[in-house]
Design an enzyme around this catalytic site. Structure first.
Site, mmCIF file in Angstrom:
data_model
loop_
_atom_site.group_PDB
_atom_site.id
_atom_site.type_symbol
_atom_site.label_atom_id
_atom_site.label_comp_id
_atom_site.label_asym_id
_atom_site.label_seq_id
_atom_site.Cartn_x
_atom_site.Cartn_y
_atom_site.Cartn_z
ATOM 1 C CB SER A 148 -0.888 0.026 1.242
ATOM 2 O OG SER A 148 -1.564 1.259 1.333
ATOM 3 C CE1 TYR A 163 -4.091 -2.101 4.985
ATOM 4 C CE2 TYR A 163 -3.299 0.108 4.455
ATOM 5 C CZ TYR A 163 -3.819 -1.109 4.051
ATOM 6 O OH TYR A 163 -4.065 -1.339 2.711
HETATM 7 N N1 NAD Z 1 -8.818 -0.404 -1.546
HETATM 8 C C1 NAD Z 1 -7.821 0.420 -1.280
HETATM 9 O O1 NAD Z 1 -7.991 1.658 -1.222
HETATM 10 C C2 NAD Z 1 -6.422 -0.136 -1.097
HETATM 11 C C3 NAD Z 1 -5.342 0.758 -1.085
HETATM 12 C C4 NAD Z 1 -4.053 0.271 -0.913
HETATM 13 C C5 NAD Z 1 -3.846 -1.092 -0.763
HETATM 14 N N2 NAD Z 1 -4.911 -1.928 -0.783
HETATM 15 C C6 NAD Z 1 -4.645 -3.362 -0.613
HETATM 16 O O2 NAD Z 1 -5.231 -4.089 -1.684
HETATM 17 C C7 NAD Z 1 -5.487 -5.428 -1.265
HETATM 18 C C8 NAD Z 1 -6.895 -5.826 -1.657
HETATM 19 O O3 NAD Z 1 -7.830 -5.056 -0.906
HETATM 20 P P1 NAD Z 1 -9.264 -4.621 -1.476
HETATM 21 O O4 NAD Z 1 -9.275 -3.144 -1.503
HETATM 22 O O5 NAD Z 1 -9.567 -5.392 -2.692
HETATM 23 O O6 NAD Z 1 -10.222 -5.021 -0.261
HETATM 24 P P2 NAD Z 1 -11.066 -6.330 0.038
HETATM 25 O O7 NAD Z 1 -11.547 -6.155 1.456
HETATM 26 O O8 NAD Z 1 -12.061 -6.578 -1.038
HETATM 27 O O9 NAD Z 1 -10.009 -7.525 -0.029
HETATM 28 C C9 NAD Z 1 -9.356 -8.087 1.071
HETATM 29 C C10 NAD Z 1 -9.729 -9.561 1.169
HETATM 30 O O10 NAD Z 1 -8.896 -10.191 2.133
HETATM 31 C C11 NAD Z 1 -9.682 -11.181 2.774
HETATM 32 N N3 NAD Z 1 -9.081 -11.545 4.051
HETATM 33 C C12 NAD Z 1 -9.078 -10.833 5.204
HETATM 34 N N4 NAD Z 1 -8.450 -11.522 6.172
HETATM 35 C C13 NAD Z 1 -8.031 -12.695 5.626
HETATM 36 C C14 NAD Z 1 -7.316 -13.821 6.112
HETATM 37 N N5 NAD Z 1 -6.912 -13.891 7.391
HETATM 38 N N6 NAD Z 1 -7.057 -14.841 5.262
HETATM 39 C C15 NAD Z 1 -7.482 -14.785 3.974
HETATM 40 N N7 NAD Z 1 -8.162 -13.754 3.454
HETATM 41 C C16 NAD Z 1 -8.433 -12.714 4.269
HETATM 42 C C17 NAD Z 1 -11.052 -10.560 2.928
HETATM 43 O O11 NAD Z 1 -12.050 -11.541 3.135
HETATM 44 C C18 NAD Z 1 -11.198 -9.801 1.610
HETATM 45 O O12 NAD Z 1 -11.869 -10.583 0.634
HETATM 46 C C19 NAD Z 1 -5.224 -5.447 0.247
HETATM 47 O O13 NAD Z 1 -3.932 -5.982 0.473
HETATM 48 C C20 NAD Z 1 -5.245 -3.987 0.622
HETATM 49 O O14 NAD Z 1 -4.493 -3.713 1.797
HETATM 50 C C21 NAD Z 1 -6.193 -1.503 -0.944
#
Ligand code: NAD
Length: 256
Positions: A148, A163
């Protein structure tokens, strides 16, 4: 077809609005056999993912769904065993699974810290260890960790210091694996998305969202497919000589 017949595990793929799902869909479009894994994976979720991907790529996807808690090393090893039982091998791991908590530094309890770091950093370690064991035996493989911008800019727009620290750890872990296991044909790279329109933004007010967007040079938030595109590049042979890198997918919001 950039991933024809490659076997790719994508974690964090349960939400059709998420980066993991978008990555699984794009990989399937490019000919990959995809293993979708998530803590929230069950038969209905797998069926929904299958329906959605099949519609998008206009043919039946070669898809396998596995429930996996990345905080458990046994689950991560079982994930690789299940993928190998189904497809014979694994070529690539994309780790998108993570949790986020929005909290001021002084409000973060030990329990909050453990929850976020155990999933995001220990989870990335567990998955990478299971992956590298398999990749070394197979004489090669590829890891893409979704970190991130929070790790780079001193905190997230959504996540707290725990985080950001967990994601900083993911970048460092990725670089270490790239250096240590490059000689065995293992590549490892990280992606740093900024604010991306997924379920992680649920709860953010429209006013706050627009305020953030107005400061982004490309004047929009990221879409899951923007991050999926970077995952595809890093998973494919287009990036064959790239390892230990951190790719920004942030619309120019953090230029450094
Ligand atoms: N959306 C944003 O603004 C953003 C920004 C920067 C980074 N990210 C990163 O992108 C990635 C995807 O996030 P997203 O935005 O698609 O959100 P999201 O919540 O859709 O995806 C995260 C997924 O991780 C799963 N998860 C949580 N704990 C878990 C565990 N212990 N074991 C297995 N799965 C688990 C959840 O069920 C969920 O489906 C993440 O690593 C997030 O930190 C997102």
């Amino acid at each position: 077809m950039l991933l024809r017949d490659k076997v790719c595990i994508v974690t964090g793929a349960a939400s059709l609005r998420g980066i993991g799902y978008a990555t699984a869909e794009l990989f399937a479009l490019h000919g990959a056999r995809v293993v979708v894994a998530d803590l929230a994976m069950n038969e209905k979720v797998v069926a929904d993912i299958r329906t959605s991907i099949d519609r998008r790529i206009s043919r039946p996807a070669d898809l396998h769904g596995v429930r996996c808690d990345i905080g458990s090393f046994d689950d991560c090893r079982a994930l690789f065993e299940s993928a190998v039982a189904r497809f014979g091998r694994v070529d690539c791991l994309v780790n998108c699974a993570a949790v986020v908590k929005s909290q001021p530094f002084l409000a973060i309890s030990e329990t909050d810290y453990d929850f976020v770091v155990d999933v995001n950093l220990k989870g990335a370690f567990n998955l990478a260890k299971a992956a590298v064991e398999h990749f070394v035996a197979n004489k090669g493989g590829n890891i893409v960790n979704v970190a991130s911008v929070a790790a780079q800019r001193g905190g997230g727009l959504v996540g707290g210091a725990h985080y950001a620290a967990s994601k900083g750890g993911v970048i460092s872990l990725t670089k270490s694996i790239a250096r240590e296991h490059g000689p065995q044909g293992v590549r490892a790279n990280a992606i740093c998305p900024s604010m991306t329109e997924t379920g992680m933004l649920d709860g953010m007010t429209e006013e706050r969202f627009q305020e953030i967007v107005s400061a982004i040079p490309l004047r929009r938030a990221g879409k899951p497919r923007d991050v999926a595109g970077a995952c595809l590049f890093l998973a494919s042979d287009l990036s064959a000589y790239i390892t230990g890198a951190t790719i920004d997918v942030n619309g120019g919001s953090h230029i450094h």
